[in-house]
Design a protein around this motif. Structure first.
Motif, PDB file in Angstrom:
ATOM      1  N   ASN A  31      -6.596   1.814   3.398  1.00 26.43           N
ATOM      2  CA  ASN A  31      -5.290   1.223   3.130  1.00 26.43           C
ATOM      3  C   ASN A  31      -5.419  -0.294   3.175  1.00 26.43           C
ATOM      4  OD1 ASN A  31      -4.006   0.055   5.772  1.00 26.43           O
ATOM      5  ND2 ASN A  31      -4.924   2.003   6.406  1.00 26.43           N
ATOM      6  N   ASN A  65       4.600  -6.188  12.879  1.00 32.64           N
ATOM      7  CA  ASN A  65       4.696  -5.667  11.519  1.00 32.64           C
ATOM      8  C   ASN A  65       5.986  -6.136  10.854  1.00 32.64           C
ATOM      9  OD1 ASN A  65       5.729  -3.111   9.694  1.00 32.64           O
ATOM     10  ND2 ASN A  65       3.547  -3.499   9.481  1.00 32.64           N
ATOM     11  N   TYR A 119       7.751  -5.136   8.275  1.00 34.32           N
ATOM     12  CA  TYR A 119       8.761  -4.147   7.900  1.00 34.32           C
ATOM     13  C   TYR A 119       9.490  -3.603   9.122  1.00 34.32           C
ATOM     14  CZ  TYR A 119       6.436  -4.363   3.395  1.00 34.32           C
ATOM     15  OH  TYR A 119       5.892  -4.813   2.210  1.00 34.32           O
ATOM     16  N   GLN A 161       9.107   0.761  -1.404  1.00 34.45           N
ATOM     17  CA  GLN A 161       8.779   0.390  -0.032  1.00 34.45           C
ATOM     18  C   GLN A 161       9.868   0.859   0.918  1.00 34.45           C
ATOM     19  OE1 GLN A 161       5.771  -1.226   0.859  1.00 34.45           O
ATOM     20  NE2 GLN A 161       6.437  -0.545   2.876  1.00 34.45           N
ATOM     21  N   SER A 186       1.596   3.612   8.597  1.00 31.92           N
ATOM     22  CA  SER A 186       0.717   3.538   7.428  1.00 31.92           C
ATOM     23  C   SER A 186      -0.738   3.344   7.828  1.00 31.92           C
ATOM     24  CB  SER A 186       1.150   2.379   6.518  1.00 31.92           C
ATOM     25  OG  SER A 186       2.479   2.536   6.079  1.00 31.92           O
ATOM     26  N   HIS A 197      -4.082  -2.812   4.798  1.00 31.63           N
ATOM     27  CA  HIS A 197      -4.171  -3.461   6.096  1.00 31.63           C
ATOM     28  C   HIS A 197      -5.593  -3.349   6.659  1.00 31.63           C
ATOM     29  CE1 HIS A 197      -2.779  -4.724  10.126  1.00 31.63           C
ATOM     30  NE2 HIS A 197      -3.650  -3.821  10.567  1.00 31.63           N
ATOM     31  N   ASN A 219       2.912  -0.410   5.729  1.00 25.96           N
ATOM     32  CA  ASN A 219       2.552  -1.229   4.573  1.00 25.96           C
ATOM     33  C   ASN A 219       2.801  -0.425   3.296  1.00 25.96           C
ATOM     34  OD1 ASN A 219       0.312   0.477   4.291  1.00 25.96           O
ATOM     35  ND2 ASN A 219      -1.125  -0.985   5.167  1.00 25.96           N
ATOM     36  N   GLN A 220       2.103  -0.780   2.212  1.00 24.70           N
ATOM     37  CA  GLN A 220       2.389  -0.164   0.905  1.00 24.70           C
ATOM     38  C   GLN A 220       1.612   1.132   0.680  1.00 24.70           C
ATOM     39  OE1 GLN A 220       1.140  -3.256   1.459  1.00 24.70           O
ATOM     40  NE2 GLN A 220       2.123  -4.791   0.188  1.00 24.70           N
ATOM     41  N   ILE A 227      -2.178  -6.127  -4.517  1.00 21.26           N
ATOM     42  CA  ILE A 227      -2.970  -5.821  -3.322  1.00 21.26           C
ATOM     43  C   ILE A 227      -4.456  -6.061  -3.564  1.00 21.26           C
ATOM     44  CG2 ILE A 227      -3.733  -3.921  -1.832  1.00 21.26           C
ATOM     45  CD1 ILE A 227      -0.808  -2.845  -2.101  1.00 21.26           C
TER      46      ILE A 227
END
Length: 534
Positions: free
Chosen positions: A419, A293, A295, A267, A179, A421, A257-258, A454
């Protein structure tokens, strides 16, 4: 009267087509991306002219007076046509980039509307207003019709690229996805490997299926030993298509990330899409992961046996990099300065660590360097060699650049990508500046239901770091503002503004020499030029 109508209609419709196709083009002609954008910007689909045309048409329908149809329709197009002419003369029209595809699409759309206009003039002139109301639908169908031959042309290009790649039996392909951090990792890795090997990389934003295919067809040559391929996706299956073309043997997953969750849906779908690169690796392949990370960590470490089975690569070598804990490659003693970063890198393959000094802005670069080292080791490049390469010539940094304008104000341009992050990381970097800190940014897009959460997190960070924040989009302004104020920011110092002159005036009154302005995400080129003027 009819000729007058046609004259002003011509300019008005040309204006609308330019604006509409501009947005279709920046969303890569993808219906999912365009509709997601239209949800937040309804004026893209239903402009003021469409609303006025609807009211006017209903009035004419009820009045049933032919002379009114002619005069009111003429007046409508005189007003909007005059505005269009003014916009063209003042260069305020958003033009799409006239590629071959755009020229065909523009011509097709324009002549389709001309045909409808002549039909109206020969039947009922008020039908022009109907087409005005349905303009976005007409353009939508024009785009979709044009995409039919494009779809088959793309499939043919993918097949050609795959066939060409298969002829290069000894070519090593390194796939990079995630991402965030893809482009920086690609540039760092190219700088390291090109010292010893003949390396091809995808350029700029050519990281989609068609971009990668064109890179293979136009640039891949017999002398290339390594192909570094950045891979992007907006839905499940797109990275798999790229992998089918390129056949990577090394895969780097920079982080998840999203980003683009509005297009992926969930997600879980984002995670699944990014791991398509890992699934595509051969039995003797190498998978490189960002251990920090959440995820990736959850996917890899929750149950390694089920993870390996799920992605069918129990025989694939796994490597991890981290800035928080020991891993295959990790960093310690991190020091962030205004114009450079210093840190020490350790590796399981080498007994001693190595000190790195790089002329880069912000700690967010370090994981990308570690990913690079993790991969470079597999090609016989040592920590010491990497440190020397990066010390002598820091790789190109596209994501953050620093200049001083004519007033001595530091301008940090971080508009390459957008994004969650990256925004948080860039704001964290601002903390090291001991002068006044200013942020200018629009909203982040394609975040779906996660958008509010976010933007509140971003607002919290803004309140902790910035002295002034100017938000360029209304959709997220309140979420950012409330969160920033709760974090200690004065209400008067977080503003919504879209007028460049107003923004410039505020900045000139607030900033003095030595202060710093962070231009984050998709800030317009005109505003960047005004603020960066030397």
């Amino acid at each position: 009267m009819i000729y007058i109508i046609l004259f002003f209609w011509f300019f008005h419709i040309a204006h609308r087509i330019c604006s509409s196709l501009y947005f279709w083009q920046i969303k890569e002609y993808r219906t999912d991306r365009f509709l997601e954008y239209a949800k937040r910007n309804k004026s893209v689909v239903f402009q003021k002219s469409s609303l006025i045309a609807l009211i006017l048409f209903l009035t004419l329908f009820l009045a049933q007076a032919d002379f009114l149809k002619i005069y009111l329709t003429s007046y409508f197009y005189f007003v909007f046509g005059f505005f269009a002419i003014y916009s063209f003369l003042k260069k305020k029209v958003r033009f799409p980039e006239f590629t071959k595809k755009m020229i065909v699409l523009f011509s097709f759309s324009f002549f389709a509307l001309i045909a409808l206009a002549f039909f109206a003039l020969n039947t009922d002139i008020s039908y022009l207003l109907v087409y005005e109301i349905l303009f976005s639908i007409v353009i939508f169908f024009c785009v979709r019709i044009m995409e039919i031959p494009v779809f088959f042309a793309k499939k043919h290009i993918y097949k050609k690229a795959k066939n060409k790649r298969e002829k290069f039996k000894d070519l090593i392909v390194i796939g990079i996805t995630g991402s965030y951090g893809k482009t920086s990792t690609k540039e760092f890795l190219y700088a390291a490997l090109s010292q010893k090997y003949n390396v091809l990389k995808t350029e700029g934003n050519n990281n989609t299926e068609i971009g990668v295919a064109n890179t293979i067809l136009k640039k891949l040559k017999k002398e290339h030993q390594i192909f570094i391929c950045e891979m992007a996706a907006y839905k499940i299956g797109e990275i798999k298509t790229i992998c089918d073309m390129t056949k990577p043997s090394i895969g780097i997953l920079t982080g998840i990330n999203q980003q683009h969750i509005a297009l992926f849906g969930t997600q879980e779908n984002i995670v699944k899409a990014k791991f398509e690169l890992i699934e595509s690796l051969p039995e003797n392949g190498i998978a490189i992961f960002n251990q920090d990370n959440e995820y990736i960590k959850k996917e890899c470490f929750a149950s390694f046996a089920s993870f390996a089975k799920k992605y069918n690569f129990s025989s694939v070598a796994q490597k991890f990099f981290s800035v928080k804990e020991k891993a295959s490659v990790w960093a310690e003693d991190i020091e962030i300065q205004k114009h450079k970063i210093l840190f020490k890198v350790f590796s399981e393959k080498e007994k001693q660590g190595e000190s790195f000094e790089m002329n880069l802005l912000g700690a967010q670069n370090i994981p990308n360097v570690l990913a690079t080292i993790s991969c470079a080791e597999e090609f016989g490049i040592t920590l010491k060699q990497c440190a020397e390469i990066f010390r002598k010539s820091a790789p190109e940094q596209r994501t953050m650049n620093l200049i001083k304008n004519d007033k001595g104000v530091n301008i940090i341009s971080a508009v390459y990508s957008a994004n969650p992050h990256s925004v948080i990381a860039h704001l964290h970097y601002l903390k090291i500046w001991d002068t006044k800190k200013v942020l200018i940014m629009p909203c982040l897009v394609e975040l779906g239901k996660e958008s509010k959460k976010i933007h509140q997190e971003i607002g919290k960070k803004i309140g902790q770091v910035c002295d002034l924040a100017i938000i360029l989009k209304k959709q997220c302004y309140q979420d950012i503002k409330k969160s920033a104020i709760r974090s200690g920011m004065k209400e008067k110092n977080i503003l919504f503004a879209q007028n460049n002159k107003q923004i410039l005036e505020k900045i000139n009154n607030f900033c003095v020499s030595g202060d710093v302005i962070l231009l984050e995400s998709r800030v317009g080129d005109e505003l960047i030029k005004l603020l960066s003027k030397k």
